[in-house]
Write an enzyme that holds these catalytic residues in place. Structure first.
Site, PDB file in Angstrom:
ATOM      1  N   LYS A 250     -70.412  -5.998 -16.037  1.00 15.50           N
ATOM      2  CA  LYS A 250     -69.854  -5.580 -17.931  1.00 15.50           C
ATOM      3  C   LYS A 250     -70.131  -5.533 -19.208  1.00 15.50           C
ATOM      4  CE  LYS A 250     -67.407 -10.746 -16.287  1.00 15.50           C
ATOM      5  NZ  LYS A 250     -67.255 -11.466 -16.392  1.00 15.50           N
ATOM      6  N   HIS A 272     -66.241  -4.513 -15.967  1.00 14.76           N
ATOM      7  CA  HIS A 272     -66.076  -4.115 -17.296  1.00 14.76           C
ATOM      8  C   HIS A 272     -67.536  -2.762 -17.854  1.00 14.76           C
ATOM      9  CE1 HIS A 272     -62.612  -7.441 -18.182  1.00 14.76           C
ATOM     10  NE2 HIS A 272     -64.139  -7.747 -18.182  1.00 14.76           N
ATOM     11  N   GLU A 333     -57.813  -5.724 -19.521  1.00 14.86           N
ATOM     12  CA  GLU A 333     -59.168  -6.801 -18.904  1.00 14.86           C
ATOM     13  C   GLU A 333     -59.282  -6.313 -17.081  1.00 14.86           C
ATOM     14  OE1 GLU A 333     -60.909 -10.250 -18.144  1.00 14.86           O
ATOM     15  OE2 GLU A 333     -60.093  -9.482 -20.318  1.00 14.86           O
TER      16      GLU A 333
END
Length: 506
Positions: A250, A272, A333
């Site tokens: 992430k 991410h 997201e």
């Protein structure tokens, strides 16, 4: 003169002993002595812990070593020093080494620990190292085993290393290792935490499946604008089943190199963060007990090269594939996968699709509609020098592409043999003509000393890792039972049920 010579004869051994003693270090045999010695130890000092069980040890090290002169705290005889009970370790100084400790039989206060907090071993300082330690089904308190954690004033630890450690039979929630450069996810679009430059290498992970998003093997960062620049290499993940994400990456600019994922019921995720690299990893399923995974990719500007995928079963809930490329909205997201290099990979006898270009697309459409975002399918993909091969009677074509995404992407030097492609793209069927493509335009990741162009241009090298190549040097047998049997022992299974029940109630 005779008297002086005689005196010198007495003094010389004493002087030698005084000079040698610091090199031998101090041996401690109780919690209290350990606490006192670590308060006084100087750079270059060695603290050795005598054989025994150190119940309720609360080891907080605030002194620092120096570059080339670390402070080392280690088991006198690795494997014979046990940290148990209400234990914790905090490395608050810098240039510290913790070596050869076995963490087991814990009973930390359940209410005092939580997911996303400090770990059983919390690293607050930079240039620290955890090596040759064992973490085996420690206790029932939810936390990671190791974290890099921000100090109270927000300072981020950097340049730490976790190596040759074994993490087995973890029955609690939260990841095994959390590498943090922010206290929480920053989602306002601003730059997240600074680069961490950590390395996790030659470690062993095997942990049972938990319900929900319960914590996988490693998390690096919290959200897409964090800068990771961490190197995860030469690790063996064997039935690392904690959740659907073996690793959840992430943050940006992390490199995953030379790892082996064997019979794992999840995927290695670029979750991410853009501009990440996966090179020369092995994703293997060699039985048909469960569905096994490869990679699931969100984001852009990644390099996925020289990876080997051979999966005897794939994960139905994700779409039965080795490599999943996420559809969705850019920089969201559930960020769209686009603009990346997929080169010199081998997909061999995958009992599923080699590449799924639109996994979970209906869920992504719903998310985009609810948030008024533009749904897109992966594009600007450069697929070069990949080998797709099957000689087993699996029913899946090589590609799942319901939107003909492939037509928007670049295909060069790929070879496919054995089954239908599933898409109308020009791919050679001449395996004898296959060779890895040469790559020359990949920029290095700052702080990671790997020549990415040279590594990719070689094609796949080496072979899957074994236990003997990653274990702590003193540990011969794998701890626990899950790695070899996919089952916990009866007593651990009972504790596991209690943890799950408690988590549901709270």
């Amino acid at each position: 003169m005779k008297m002086l010579n005689k005196l010198a004869g007495y003094l010389l051994p004493i002087m030698v002993l005084l000079n040698v003693a610091p090199c031998l270090g101090q041996v401690v045999a109780s919690n209290e002595t350990l606490y006192q010695v670590v308060k006084e130890v100087k750079p270059g000092g060695l603290v050795q812990i005598a054989d025994g069980t150190y119940k309720d040890v609360q080891l907080i090290v605030s002194n620092s070593g120096k570059s080339g002169l670390p402070i080392t705290i280690k088991a006198l005889n690795p494997g014979k020093v046990f940290f148990t009970g209400d234990a914790k370790v905090e490395l608050r100084g810098e240039h510290l080494i913790l070596e050869g400790i076995w963490f087991k039989d814990g009973n930390r206060a359940i209410q005092a620990w939580k997911s996303h907090g400090p770990g059983l071993v919390a690293i607050y300082g930079s240039y620290n190292r955890i090596t040759a330690c064992v973490f085996d089904c420690f206790d029932e308190a939810n936390s990671a085993y190791i974290t890099t954690s921000l100090t109270e004033d927000g300072k981020v630890p950097q340049h730490c290393r976790i190596d040759h450690c074994s993490f087995t039979d973890k029955i609690t929630f939260d990841q095994v290792i959390n590498l943090n450069n922010t206290a929480r996810a920053i989602k306002d679009g601003s730059v997240g935490g600074p680069a961490m430059y950590h390395r996790v290498d030659h470690c062993f992970f095997s942990n049972p499946q938990k319900p929900g998003n319960a914590g996988g093997g490693i998390r690096i960062g919290y959200y897409r604008n964090d800068i990771g620049r961490c190197l995860v290499d030469s690790n063996l993940f064997m039935r690392q089943d904690s959740e659907a994400e073996i690793i959840t990456s992430k943050s940006q600019e992390n490199v995953y190199y030379g790892n082996t994922y064997l019979n794992c019921q999840g995927t290695m995720n670029f979750r991410h963060g853009d501009h990440q690299v996966a090179i020369n990893n092995f994703y293997i399923g060699n039985d048909q007990r469960f569905g096994y995974g490869g990679m699931f990719v969100w984001g852009s500007r990644h390099v996925i090269a020289c990876n080997y995928f051979e999966l005897s079963e794939t994960i139905k809930s994700r779409g039965n594939a080795a490599l999943y490329l996420n559809p969705g909205a850019m920089a969201s997201e559930h960020a769209l996968a686009f603009d990346m290099l997929i080169a010199n990979n081998a997909f061999i006898n995958v009992n599923g699709y080699a590449i799924h270009f639109n996994p979970l697309d209906e869920r992504r459409k719903e998310y985009c509609a609810a948030n008024r975002l533009k749904f897109e399918t992966p594009h600007q993909l450069m697929l070069k020098g990949n080998l797709f091969f099957k000689d087993k009677p699996y029913v899946y074509p090589f590609f799942k592409d319901d939107y003909f995404i492939a037509g928007k992407n670049s295909w060069t030097g790929n070879v496919a043999l054995g089954v239908e492609k599933g898409i109308p793209v020009n791919i050679s069927a001449n395996r004898s003509a296959y060779k890895p493509v040469k790559i020359k335009d990949i920029q290095p990741i700052e702080g990671i000393a790997l020549d990415l162009n040279a590594l990719i241009s070689k094609g796949i090298t080496g072979k899957p890792l074994s236990w003997d190549e990653v274990r702590p040097y003193w540990l011969k047998e794998m701890p626990g039972t899950y790695a070899l049997t996919a089952r916990l022992s009866a007593d651990r299974a009972a504790k596991f049920k209690a943890v799950i029940k408690r988590n549901k109630e709270h």
